[in-house]
Motif scaffolding. Sequence first.
Motif, PDB file in Angstrom:
ATOM      1  N   LEU A 103       2.016  -3.807  -2.917  1.00  0.00           N
ATOM      2  CA  LEU A 103       3.169  -4.044  -2.144  1.00  0.00           C
ATOM      3  C   LEU A 103       3.461  -5.447  -2.071  1.00  0.00           C
ATOM      4  O   LEU A 103       4.341  -6.282  -2.189  1.00  0.00           O
ATOM      5  CB  LEU A 103       3.206  -3.407  -0.759  1.00  0.00           C
ATOM      6  CG  LEU A 103       4.193  -3.679   0.323  1.00  0.00           C
ATOM      7  CD1 LEU A 103       5.369  -2.971  -0.353  1.00  0.00           C
ATOM      8  CD2 LEU A 103       3.734  -3.051   1.910  1.00  0.00           C
ATOM      9  N   GLY A 104       2.233  -6.240  -2.216  1.00  0.00           N
ATOM     10  CA  GLY A 104       2.047  -7.579  -2.334  1.00  0.00           C
ATOM     11  C   GLY A 104       2.289  -8.203  -0.925  1.00  0.00           C
ATOM     12  O   GLY A 104       2.061  -7.650   0.112  1.00  0.00           O
TER      13      GLY A 104
ATOM     14  N   ARG B  63      -3.499  -5.007   8.996  1.00  0.00           N
ATOM     15  CA  ARG B  63      -2.737  -4.596   7.859  1.00  0.00           C
ATOM     16  C   ARG B  63      -1.509  -5.548   7.577  1.00  0.00           C
ATOM     17  O   ARG B  63      -1.241  -5.991   6.415  1.00  0.00           O
ATOM     18  CB  ARG B  63      -2.389  -2.989   7.577  1.00  0.00           C
ATOM     19  CG  ARG B  63      -3.638  -2.133   7.545  1.00  0.00           C
ATOM     20  CD  ARG B  63      -3.250  -0.823   7.719  1.00  0.00           C
ATOM     21  NE  ARG B  63      -2.638  -0.203   6.465  1.00  0.00           N
ATOM     22  CZ  ARG B  63      -3.437   0.083   5.208  1.00  0.00           C
ATOM     23  NH1 ARG B  63      -4.292   0.110   5.031  1.00  0.00           N
ATOM     24  NH2 ARG B  63      -2.233   0.375   4.397  1.00  0.00           N
ATOM     25  N   LEU B  64      -0.926  -5.710   8.752  1.00  0.00           N
ATOM     26  CA  LEU B  64       0.454  -6.415   8.652  1.00  0.00           C
ATOM     27  C   LEU B  64      -0.037  -7.927   8.063  1.00  0.00           C
ATOM     28  O   LEU B  64       0.757  -8.591   7.527  1.00  0.00           O
ATOM     29  CB  LEU B  64       0.878  -6.757  10.178  1.00  0.00           C
ATOM     30  CG  LEU B  64       2.027  -7.275  10.483  1.00  0.00           C
ATOM     31  CD1 LEU B  64       3.265  -6.622   9.817  1.00  0.00           C
ATOM     32  CD2 LEU B  64       2.661  -7.526  11.846  1.00  0.00           C
ATOM     33  N   ALA B  65      -1.307  -8.442   8.678  1.00  0.00           N
ATOM     34  CA  ALA B  65      -1.640  -9.809   8.516  1.00  0.00           C
ATOM     35  C   ALA B  65      -1.826  -9.784   6.791  1.00  0.00           C
ATOM     36  O   ALA B  65      -1.460 -10.784   6.238  1.00  0.00           O
ATOM     37  CB  ALA B  65      -2.900 -10.094   8.965  1.00  0.00           C
ATOM     38  N   ARG B  66      -2.342  -8.754   6.126  1.00  0.00           N
ATOM     39  CA  ARG B  66      -2.532  -8.548   4.693  1.00  0.00           C
ATOM     40  C   ARG B  66      -1.191  -8.636   3.890  1.00  0.00           C
ATOM     41  O   ARG B  66      -1.004  -9.488   2.603  1.00  0.00           O
ATOM     42  CB  ARG B  66      -3.233  -7.508   4.559  1.00  0.00           C
ATOM     43  CG  ARG B  66      -4.677  -7.384   4.724  1.00  0.00           C
ATOM     44  CD  ARG B  66      -5.564  -6.050   4.412  1.00  0.00           C
ATOM     45  NE  ARG B  66      -5.191  -5.683   3.074  1.00  0.00           N
ATOM     46  CZ  ARG B  66      -5.719  -4.545   2.584  1.00  0.00           C
ATOM     47  NH1 ARG B  66      -6.181  -3.531   3.489  1.00  0.00           N
ATOM     48  NH2 ARG B  66      -5.259  -4.273   1.208  1.00  0.00           N
TER      49      ARG B  66
ATOM     50  N   PHE C 217       2.667   2.977   6.219  1.00  0.00           N
ATOM     51  CA  PHE C 217       2.253   1.658   6.202  1.00  0.00           C
ATOM     52  C   PHE C 217       0.557   1.603   6.427  1.00  0.00           C
ATOM     53  O   PHE C 217      -0.149   0.770   5.961  1.00  0.00           O
ATOM     54  CB  PHE C 217       2.904   0.662   7.302  1.00  0.00           C
ATOM     55  CG  PHE C 217       2.122  -0.737   7.088  1.00  0.00           C
ATOM     56  CD1 PHE C 217       2.781  -1.214   6.105  1.00  0.00           C
ATOM     57  CD2 PHE C 217       1.676  -1.043   8.256  1.00  0.00           C
ATOM     58  CE1 PHE C 217       2.058  -2.795   6.175  1.00  0.00           C
ATOM     59  CE2 PHE C 217       1.110  -2.315   8.306  1.00  0.00           C
ATOM     60  CZ  PHE C 217       1.329  -3.217   7.316  1.00  0.00           C
ATOM     61  N   MET C 218       0.200   2.554   7.312  1.00  0.00           N
ATOM     62  CA  MET C 218      -1.119   2.674   7.841  1.00  0.00           C
ATOM     63  C   MET C 218      -1.986   3.252   6.862  1.00  0.00           C
ATOM     64  O   MET C 218      -3.390   3.064   6.857  1.00  0.00           O
ATOM     65  CB  MET C 218      -1.371   3.685   9.099  1.00  0.00           C
ATOM     66  CG  MET C 218      -0.567   2.999  10.308  1.00  0.00           C
ATOM     67  SD  MET C 218      -1.285   1.168  10.348  1.00  0.00           S
ATOM     68  CE  MET C 218      -3.009   1.497  11.009  1.00  0.00           C
ATOM     69  N   THR C 219      -1.550   4.087   5.624  1.00  0.00           N
ATOM     70  CA  THR C 219      -2.390   4.685   4.645  1.00  0.00           C
ATOM     71  C   THR C 219      -2.220   4.288   3.303  1.00  0.00           C
ATOM     72  O   THR C 219      -2.941   4.500   2.331  1.00  0.00           O
ATOM     73  CB  THR C 219      -2.538   6.098   5.045  1.00  0.00           C
ATOM     74  OG1 THR C 219      -0.924   6.524   4.746  1.00  0.00           O
ATOM     75  CG2 THR C 219      -2.857   6.857   6.038  1.00  0.00           C
ATOM     76  N   MET C 220      -1.020   3.356   3.166  1.00  0.00           N
ATOM     77  CA  MET C 220      -0.610   3.250   1.825  1.00  0.00           C
ATOM     78  C   MET C 220      -1.744   2.175   1.082  1.00  0.00           C
ATOM     79  O   MET C 220      -2.332   1.330   1.890  1.00  0.00           O
ATOM     80  CB  MET C 220       0.857   2.678   1.725  1.00  0.00           C
ATOM     81  CG  MET C 220       0.954   1.418   2.391  1.00  0.00           C
ATOM     82  SD  MET C 220       2.726   0.857   2.485  1.00  0.00           S
ATOM     83  CE  MET C 220       3.064   0.504   0.982  1.00  0.00           C
ATOM     84  N   ASP C 221      -1.493   1.961   0.037  1.00  0.00           N
ATOM     85  CA  ASP C 221      -2.431   1.179  -0.833  1.00  0.00           C
ATOM     86  C   ASP C 221      -1.421  -0.366  -0.740  1.00  0.00           C
ATOM     87  O   ASP C 221      -0.562  -0.250  -1.373  1.00  0.00           O
ATOM     88  CB  ASP C 221      -2.412   1.316  -2.184  1.00  0.00           C
ATOM     89  CG  ASP C 221      -3.281   0.192  -3.156  1.00  0.00           C
ATOM     90  OD1 ASP C 221      -3.638  -0.565  -2.474  1.00  0.00           O
ATOM     91  OD2 ASP C 221      -3.507   0.449  -4.250  1.00  0.00           O
TER      92      ASP C 221
END
Length: 275
Positions: A156-157, A180-183, A148-152
Amino acid sequence: MVEPSQFSPSASSSTADTEQEAQRLRREVARIPVWWHSIDLGHGVVTPGQKGNTGGTHAADFMRAELERLRFPSLAGKSVLDIGAWDGYYSFEAERRGAARVVALDHFVWSMDLGTGRSEPEELPGKRGFDLARRELGSAVEPVVADFMTMDLEPLGTFDVVLFLGVLYHLKDPLGALHRLARVTSGVAVIESDAAVFPGFEETALCEFFESDERDRDPTNWWAPNLRALTGMCRAAGFDPVNVVQGPPTSASHAQPGTAPLRYRAIVHAEMQTE
Ligand SMILES: C[S@@+](CC[C@H](N)C(=O)[O-])C[C@H]1O[C@@H](n2cnc3c(N)ncnc32)[C@H](O)[C@@H]1O
């Protein structure tokens, strides 16, 4: 009085079929070296959830109680992302509660052979429990193997509900993780984390840092935030409001200032406002 049908060949052969099915399933479950979650696979077979270092036993009664504590919002018709899904208990539960789409994302444990401790990212031996449960439950949960920390995050949406349970304190960069969670959250993120009270410092945002394996002999436990730090980091990452669902136990309020940190598990629902 015994009904004649109980002696009919078809009734006894179907009972035997069911028992054979249960035996086959028990053998398959036993071949998985570690089950994190207790999952009811049917045929009277429940996977043997393991004791967590900081988060309870994961036996069936713990899992049911934990579901109560997490207080999921209504999931009917929603899209749900379960980050750090492991065996998938919460993903399957989201599906059972009527979620329209569920994605289960993991990589670290799925890559591990938990029997030998070796990482085998090609084979994904640690995902076999999830795969077995998914098949037996006839589930349509979509697995995504990714860090989750490096993926595009673009492909994922975004999801109405994102589950971030027992993951935050395993990540070296927790504030970056919350950004990243917020995104990927369009509605609410349910965040469950190891947490601490530092008596006398409740009004100051603090995180304890573990440089090695001093937190329950697990070298992947890096952080224990207090509630101020956890909620503040969520807001800094763009969530608002951040609702505390489980804070420190009431016993923490009697601790003498300056005494040793008290550990507990915090739960917050971090909301994302979208215009
Ligand atoms: C303590 S377990 C929690 C499992 C489950 N969410 C629960 O609450 O029972 C932490 C999970 O997070 C996963 N994880 C850790 N770092 C991750 C990362 N960077 N990306 C995706 N998953 C990660 C691990 O593989 C593991 O399955």
